[in-house]
Structures are given as C-alpha cells and as structure tokens.
Motif scaffolding. Structure first.
Motif, mmCIF file in Angstrom:
data_model
loop_
_atom_site.group_PDB
_atom_site.id
_atom_site.type_symbol
_atom_site.label_atom_id
_atom_site.label_comp_id
_atom_site.label_asym_id
_atom_site.label_seq_id
_atom_site.Cartn_x
_atom_site.Cartn_y
_atom_site.Cartn_z
ATOM 1 N N ILE A 199 0.324 -6.274 25.661
ATOM 2 C CA ILE A 199 1.435 -5.942 24.762
ATOM 3 C C ILE A 199 0.909 -5.480 23.407
ATOM 4 O O ILE A 199 1.361 -4.464 22.862
ATOM 5 C CB ILE A 199 2.365 -7.164 24.578
ATOM 6 N N LEU A 200 -0.054 -6.205 22.850
ATOM 7 C CA LEU A 200 -0.601 -5.853 21.540
ATOM 8 C C LEU A 200 -1.235 -4.466 21.565
ATOM 9 O O LEU A 200 -1.041 -3.660 20.640
ATOM 10 C CB LEU A 200 -1.634 -6.896 21.110
ATOM 11 N N LEU A 201 -1.978 -4.149 22.627
ATOM 12 C CA LEU A 201 -2.621 -2.836 22.731
ATOM 13 C C LEU A 201 -1.576 -1.727 22.871
ATOM 14 O O LEU A 201 -1.693 -0.663 22.244
ATOM 15 C CB LEU A 201 -3.575 -2.813 23.923
ATOM 16 N N THR A 202 -0.550 -1.968 23.681
ATOM 17 C CA THR A 202 0.492 -0.955 23.898
ATOM 18 C C THR A 202 1.286 -0.691 22.624
ATOM 19 O O THR A 202 1.570 0.470 22.288
ATOM 20 C CB THR A 202 1.447 -1.413 25.021
ATOM 21 N N VAL A 203 1.639 -1.755 21.912
ATOM 22 C CA VAL A 203 2.358 -1.581 20.646
ATOM 23 C C VAL A 203 1.495 -0.817 19.648
ATOM 24 O O VAL A 203 1.996 0.029 18.887
ATOM 25 C CB VAL A 203 2.775 -2.952 20.069
ATOM 26 N N GLY A 204 0.195 -1.080 19.643
ATOM 27 C CA GLY A 204 -0.703 -0.345 18.750
ATOM 28 C C GLY A 204 -0.690 1.148 19.030
ATOM 29 O O GLY A 204 -0.607 1.974 18.106
#
Length: 540
Positions: free
Chosen positions: A505-510
C-alpha cells in the motif's frame, strides 16, 4: 460584479461617491452597468455570458444568491444560486439521515453474516462438524470459497444496481442471503457449509459495490470521506459486537435440540431478513433517476436537481450516460483503477484476516476462554472507529487522501509487529491488535474515498467500484488462508504476509502521489486535460 469588455473599446469607470453608481461611456450595452457597485465584487475579470451576472447584495433579484457555495470546475450554476447555504446544508443532512445509517446497517449484517464463522467455530462448530483436519484445513476452505463466487459475480453488479434500482436490487439480495444464512444453522456436515458459502458469495457480491456507487452519486468529492467512514463504521459494528452477540446466542444451547453455534446463524439470518425489509421501505434511487420512486417520500424534483447540479459543479458527471459495454470497460485502460484495487485488496487482507481469526487468535494463541475471547473483540474495533472518523474528517477538510491511506498502513504495520513479536506478553500482543485493527479497517473507507475523488464519469465510476471491491475480495481470499492452525499460537507467517500487504500500500500510494502531482502541474500549465475535464485536478 464582472463586466465583459468589447476588445476594440476602452471601458472607463467613473465613481460618484454621492450616488454610488458606475457608468461607462463606451460600453456595448450587452449587460447593464448602472447597478449599485460594491467593491467586494471584482470588475476586472472576464465574464462568461452563459449565465446572468451574480448581483451584489441589495440588487433586486428573483432568487436569493448563494455567495458561499464552492463554484468548482463548473463555475456559477443558476440552480444552486436559488438556494442559500443553510438551505443546501439542510437538504444534505436529509440525504445523510436517509442514506448513511441504513446503508451502514445493511452493510453491518453483510459483514456479520460473512464473518460469523469464527464465533461459531469456537462455540462448537469445529468439534461438531470435525473441522480440525490439517489436509485440507476445512475451516480455511469454508472461509475461502465465499470469495471465489464473490469475485466472479462482482463486475456486472453495479450495472444491475442501475438496471433494477438500488431499492429493489439491494433489498432483494439482502433478503436472499438472510434466508441462506438461516440455512447455515441446519447443516449436517462441512461440505454443506461449503455450498452455502459459495451461494452467499454470489448474493453478497452485489451489495458493497452497489452501495459505494450509490453513495458516490449523491455527494461532492470532498464530502464523501466522512460519509464513507461513518458508513463503514456502522458496518464495522458487526465485527466489534458480533462476538458479544454470539456469546449471548450460544446461551441458547440445547433449545429445540440445536447447539448454540447453530443459533448464531439462525438468529442472525432472521435479523438480516428484517433489515432487508427496512431497505425496501427506506432506500432511495440515484438522484438523476427520472423515475425516482420511494415508499417513504424523499426530496422534491427541484431538490434532486440541486443534488445533481452540485455534483456537476464539482466534477461534471451527475448525468447518466447511455450504457455501452465499450464505455463501461473503457475504465480498464486506466492503470490507476487497478492501483486503487490493489490498495483496497491489501487493506482487506488484514481486515478480513482479523475478522475471521482474531477470536481464534485470542482463544488459542493468547489463551483466553471462549466467552472472554468473544467479548475482547469489541475494544479494538471501537478504537478503529475513532481512527476512521479522524482520518475521514482530516481528508475532507484538508483535501488529503494518500496521506491518510499511508498513515493507516503504518499504524497497521506497528500493530501487527507487536502482535507477532511481543513474545510472552499477552497484554502487549492484545494492545497490538488495537493498532492492527484500526489501521486495516480505517483504510477501507480511506481507499474508497481515494478512488472516488480521482475518477470521473458514471460508467467509469461503476467499473471502478466493481474492480475495487473485487480487489477487496481477493484480499479476503488471502486473509482467510494466511492464519493457519498449524502456525498457532504465534501465527508468524500470517502476520508477516499481512505486514507485507501494508508495505505494498505504501509503495502504491507513493507512485500515485508522484503521478498525480506531475499531472496536476501539467494541467495547470495547460499541457494536459485530466479525466476529460480541463478544470479537473487529482486529489493527492
């Protein structure tokens, strides 16, 4: 007030302090210029002659002018101008009261009926149906099969919601799965449970995407965050207090010769049928529906026109386009649609895992007895409700979506780490369940709002609702299998998978944040049109 100038004529304004009049010696006469002049209205802006000039206070006009409604990309709207801010707020409150509690209640029984297996498992179902086998893990199979049909039948459900109307469609499928849930209480072996779970997946697949789609058509982009949070909060009561309800129902052990775990399914199925009846009475259709019908009267034609005007002013997609398969599937070409689905699937991986396994983890992993384990489920979900409301309010107020999603994911990672690696400290591991439950569940409405703010078009929105919830169902498949009985009492492999999902999730939001910022800058420079609307900007 704004005046349009003839490019070949010079307009001069003479101000007479005594008469407070403005005059022009070379004005072409298209618009009157002899109204009282109020300095708070600029006169040096280009004027769009599509609509009449907004007049300052004191000018004689047929309708009260609303000076505070956000003009948005659509600019001035004559329908909205007929209402004051107070009148608009009253209408929106009526929509809130009619839609949010009822949709939340229907989602509450939806979650209750799909996740009550864990409470039944520790109340005697595992022993009576002989589910303690390792190969296959029968409990995991029973939880898993629900999501197979749930995923397969998701895509067309938003179309069916439009075709039949939310009131008929959503109430009917809710009644049908309530009947199926009652049947759970009469099964003789575990294979019957598998068949009923498959059927339950078919019926429930039409609910969540239909409701998400319905709510998105009634509100502006920066109004849906709080509404989705409250909607999901009400639904989460199923997980929060389902254990307490189950604890009460298993006290019916022996009545009519049935075990207490069977009464969990029978009584909760009856409650679902009752809620379906409420849905048939009180649910309403889409605001743009020309054949708008409701058993209990709700909003006049003019008030529904106001709702559509506000949505059009915000994102210009309130009016329904003619349906074609090509137009509906066109959303599939936008990679961001799949990114939202990935985020949602990763969020539900943990939320479903906790819903299915938290009672078992508390009972078998942390050593609490059955009654205590069922009651200890509630506090983490109460904390999750607080985080949901906080992030929903923050996102709407400051127009931030990705930040809220990232915050929830980090909170979840911290909680999962404490649950998995605070060896020997039962209280610390239970405390970790608070953070894990809050982060995972708060991200469900946060991701819903993230995608709702960044897409346009009725059928693209319908397609995105289906793919988003389909991604959530895939997360449910993962979440229903990662906590294996052989990993008890630490469940480290399952916790590691859950933590990995939050990193995704953190990578995708980035990636989405970098993309949105770059595209917004290009749109500001006039180099790119976003979502087929020149004034549209992505919400980061």
């Amino acid at each position: 007030m704004a005046l349009r100038q003839d490019p070949e004529k010079q307009v001069t304004l003479d101000f007479n302090p005594g008469g407070d009049k403005q005059t022009s010696s070379h004005f072409d006469g298209t618009y009157p210029v002899d109204q009282p002049y109020d300095s708070k209205y600029p006169i040096d802006q280009p004027y769009d002659n599509k609509y009449p000039v907004e007049q300052p206070s004191g000018y004689d006009t047929k309708y009260p002018v609303n000076h505070h409604e956000d003009t948005g990309p659509g600019g001035y709207d004559p329908i909205i101008a007929q209402y004051t801010d107070a009148q608009i707020n009253r209408i929106i409150r009526r929509v809130d009261i009619r839609l949010i509690p009822l949709c939340g209640l229907m989602y509450c029984v939806s979650l209750l009926d799909r996740t009550n297996l864990s409470n039944a498992a520790i109340a005697g179902m595992t022993r009576e149906l002989n589910l303690r086998t390792k190969n296959p893990d029968r409990y995991s199979v029973i939880t898993l099969v629900f999501f197979v049909t749930y995923v397969i039948f998701q895509p067309p459900t938003t179309i069916l919601t439009r075709f039949f109307g939310p009131r008929i469609w959503l109430a009917t499928i809710t009644l049908a799965w309530g009947v199926v849930m009652i049947c759970f209480g009469f099964v003789k072996d575990w294979t019957a449970l598998v068949g009923l779970r498959l059927l339950l997946g078919v019926l429930e697949s039409g609910f969540f995407p239909g409701v998400v789609y319905l709510l998105s058509t009634w509100y502006k982009r920066y109004e849906v965050g709080k509404r989705y949070s409250i909607f999901y909060l009400i639904g989460s009561l199923a997980s929060a207090f389902g254990g307490i309800l189950a604890f009460g129902l298993i006290q019916m052990e022996g009545i009519s010769g049935y075990g207490g775990w069977r009464w969990i399914f029978i009584i909760e199925g009856c409650l679902t049928c009752l809620v379906a009846l409420l849905g048939y009475i009180f649910l309403v259709s889409f605001p743009d529906n020309k054949n708008f019908r409701s058993i209990i009267p709700f909003l006049s034609v003019e008030e529904r026109q106001l709702i559509c005007a506000r949505v059009n002013q915000d994102r210009s997609d309130a009016d329904l386009e003619e349906f074609t398969v090509k137009k509906w599937l066109g959303g599939a070409k936008d990679w961001k649609i799949w990114a939202y689905g990935l985020c949602f699937g990763c969020a539900t991986t943990v939320s479903y895992a906790l819903a299915y396994f938290l009672p078992i983890i508390l009972n078998q992993g942390l050593g609490y007895d059955t009654g205590t384990a069922q009651c200890l489920i509630a506090p983490p979900y109460v904390f999750a409700a607080m985080i949901m409301i906080l992030t929903g309010w923050f996102g709407d107020k400051y127009h931030q979506r990705g930040l809220c999603v990232a915050f929830n994911a980090i909170l979840c990672i911290i909680g999962l780490a404490v649950m998995g690696w605070a060896y020997g400290d039962t209280r610390a591991r239970y405390f970790g369940a608070f953070f894990a439950t809050a982060g995972a569940n708060a991200n469900v409405p946060s991701v819903l709002t993230y995608q709702a703010n960044n897409i346009r078009g009725q059928w693209k929105r319908a397609f995105c609702s289906a793919t988003l919830v389909g991604g959530g169902a895939l997360g449910g498949i993962v979440g229903s299998t990662v906590f294996r009985s052989q990993d008890s009492p630490t469940y480290v492999p399952g916790l590691a998978v859950a933590m990995g999902s939050q990193v995704v999730i953190l990578l995708t939001v980035g990636v989405l944040t970098v993309t949105f910022r770059a595209n917004n800058k290009k749109a500001d420079r006039g180099e790119k049109i976003l979502e087929d609307l020149p004034s549209f900007r992505y919400t980061v």
